[in-house]
Design an enzyme around this catalytic site. Sequence first.
Site, PDB file in Angstrom:
ATOM      1  N   PRO A  11     -20.983  28.369  55.624  1.00 43.48           N
ATOM      2  CA  PRO A  11     -22.053  29.164  56.229  1.00 43.48           C
ATOM      3  C   PRO A  11     -22.610  28.577  57.521  1.00 43.48           C
ATOM      4  CG  PRO A  11     -22.829  28.061  54.235  1.00 43.48           C
ATOM      5  CD  PRO A  11     -21.336  27.894  54.276  1.00 43.48           C
ATOM      6  N   ASN A  12     -22.938  29.476  58.420  1.00 47.00           N
ATOM      7  CA  ASN A  12     -23.590  29.199  59.713  1.00 47.00           C
ATOM      8  C   ASN A  12     -22.675  28.536  60.735  1.00 47.00           C
ATOM      9  OD1 ASN A  12     -26.224  30.241  59.037  1.00 47.00           O
ATOM     10  ND2 ASN A  12     -26.402  28.502  57.639  1.00 47.00           N
ATOM     11  N   ARG A  19     -25.865  27.018  67.919  1.00 45.86           N
ATOM     12  CA  ARG A  19     -26.646  26.499  66.804  1.00 45.86           C
ATOM     13  C   ARG A  19     -26.936  25.002  66.997  1.00 45.86           C
ATOM     14  NH1 ARG A  19     -24.258  24.937  60.851  1.00 45.86           N
ATOM     15  NH2 ARG A  19     -26.274  24.475  59.899  1.00 45.86           N
ATOM     16  N   TYR A  24     -24.754  19.736  66.671  1.00 51.48           N
ATOM     17  CA  TYR A  24     -23.391  20.210  66.387  1.00 51.48           C
ATOM     18  C   TYR A  24     -22.513  20.350  67.631  1.00 51.48           C
ATOM     19  CZ  TYR A  24     -25.458  21.141  61.848  1.00 51.48           C
ATOM     20  OH  TYR A  24     -26.098  20.997  60.635  1.00 51.48           O
ATOM     21  N   ASN A  76     -15.150  22.432  55.427  1.00 51.04           N
ATOM     22  CA  ASN A  76     -16.534  22.116  55.792  1.00 51.04           C
ATOM     23  C   ASN A  76     -17.424  23.097  55.037  1.00 51.04           C
ATOM     24  OD1 ASN A  76     -19.037  21.703  56.835  1.00 51.04           O
ATOM     25  ND2 ASN A  76     -18.404  21.658  58.989  1.00 51.04           N
ATOM     26  N   ALA A  79     -24.057  23.926  54.374  1.00 52.89           N
ATOM     27  CA  ALA A  79     -25.171  23.556  53.483  1.00 52.89           C
ATOM     28  C   ALA A  79     -24.785  23.617  52.000  1.00 52.89           C
ATOM     29  CB  ALA A  79     -26.366  24.452  53.748  1.00 52.89           C
ATOM     30  N   HIS A  82     -24.445  20.471  49.681  1.00 49.67           N
ATOM     31  CA  HIS A  82     -25.519  19.713  49.063  1.00 49.67           C
ATOM     32  C   HIS A  82     -25.982  20.279  47.720  1.00 49.67           C
ATOM     33  CE1 HIS A  82     -25.284  17.947  52.976  1.00 49.67           C
ATOM     34  NE2 HIS A  82     -25.630  19.084  53.554  1.00 49.67           N
ATOM     35  N   GLU A 100     -13.030  17.021  52.593  1.00 47.61           N
ATOM     36  CA  GLU A 100     -14.340  17.528  53.015  1.00 47.61           C
ATOM     37  C   GLU A 100     -14.649  16.984  54.406  1.00 47.61           C
ATOM     38  OE1 GLU A 100     -17.532  16.652  50.230  1.00 47.61           O
ATOM     39  OE2 GLU A 100     -18.984  16.698  51.871  1.00 47.61           O
ATOM     40  N   HIS A 102     -17.351  17.140  57.969  1.00 49.23           N
ATOM     41  CA  HIS A 102     -18.623  17.543  58.592  1.00 49.23           C
ATOM     42  C   HIS A 102     -18.609  17.152  60.051  1.00 49.23           C
ATOM     43  CE1 HIS A 102     -20.292  18.526  54.710  1.00 49.23           C
ATOM     44  NE2 HIS A 102     -19.757  17.399  54.267  1.00 49.23           N
ATOM     45  N   ARG A 109     -28.813  11.776  58.556  1.00 55.09           N
ATOM     46  CA  ARG A 109     -29.750  12.875  58.777  1.00 55.09           C
ATOM     47  C   ARG A 109     -30.791  12.939  57.654  1.00 55.09           C
ATOM     48  NH1 ARG A 109     -26.571  18.143  60.172  1.00 55.09           N
ATOM     49  NH2 ARG A 109     -28.700  18.772  60.706  1.00 55.09           N
TER      50      ARG A 109
HETATM   51  C1  DQA Z   1     -22.544  20.385  58.277  1.00 62.01           C
HETATM   52  C2  DQA Z   1     -23.687  19.539  57.711  1.00 62.01           C
HETATM   53  C3  DQA Z   1     -24.504  20.329  56.704  1.00 62.01           C
HETATM   54  O1  DQA Z   1     -25.580  19.530  56.225  1.00 62.01           O
HETATM   55  C4  DQA Z   1     -25.089  21.564  57.363  1.00 62.01           C
HETATM   56  O2  DQA Z   1     -25.801  22.333  56.421  1.00 62.01           O
HETATM   57  C5  DQA Z   1     -24.064  22.371  58.070  1.00 62.01           C
HETATM   58  C6  DQA Z   1     -23.057  21.697  58.868  1.00 62.01           C
HETATM   59  C7  DQA Z   1     -21.766  19.639  59.383  1.00 62.01           C
HETATM   60  O3  DQA Z   1     -20.645  20.066  59.689  1.00 62.01           O
HETATM   61  O4  DQA Z   1     -22.280  18.676  59.967  1.00 62.01           O
HETATM   62  O5  DQA Z   1     -24.096  23.602  58.050  1.00 62.01           O
HETATM   63  O6  DQA Z   1     -21.631  20.674  57.230  1.00 62.01           O
END
Ligand code: DQA
Length: 156
Positions: A11-12, A19, A24, A76, A79, A82, A100, A102, A109
Site C-alpha cells: 500500500p501507498n 509521497r 522515500y 515490500n 505498512a 508491521h 522482504e 524496504h 524510524r
Molecule cells: C516502507 C516502510 C513502511 O514502514 C511504510 O509503511 C511504507 C514503506 C518502506 O519501503 O520503507 O509504506 O515499507
Amino acid sequence: MKPAILVLHGPNLNLLGSREPEIYGRLTLAEIDREIKRHARARGVRVECRQSNHEGELIDALQSAGGKGFAAVVFNPGAFTHYSIALRDTVAAIPLPVVEVHLSNVHAREEFRRHSVIAPAARGQISGFGLQSYLLGIDAALGVLQSRRAAREAGR
Ligand code: DQA
C-alpha cells in the site's frame, strides 16, 4: 529457462515520487520498476512488478505466484509489514522464498516501524537502501535459488 521473480509492492507505494520524498526519495514507482527490470535483464532473470493497496490482493498474488511460474518473491509490504498477520501467514504458507524489502531504514524510524511481523516468515529482510533495496532483493532471491539448485544437484 530464465528464473522468474515476482516483485510485489504494498500500500501507498503507488504514490512514490510525491509521497514524503525526504524519506522515500523522488523516484516514481514506474521509474523504480523500470530500474528493477533493467537489473533483472542484466542478471538473466524475468521479473513482473505488481502493486496493490489491498491486503487480500497481496495475499492472492503471493498464493498464486508459484502456479504462475515464479520461483521467488521480492516483497515490500508497506505498512502491512508491521501488523498483517494474514500476510505473514501467507509468506509462511507458500514454498517460494520471499525477500522482504524496504526503501527506508525501518529500524531508524518510529518505534512501530521497528517491528516486522513478516520478517520471521521471510527468507530475509533488506531495509534502507532506496531503489537498491529492491535490486539487492533480486540478487538475494537469485542467491537462494542458486544454492537450492546446487543442493538438489549435489543430492542426485
Ligand atoms: C516502507 C516502510 C513502511 O514502514 C511504510 O509503511 C511504507 C514503506 C518502506 O519501503 O520503507 O509504506 O515499507
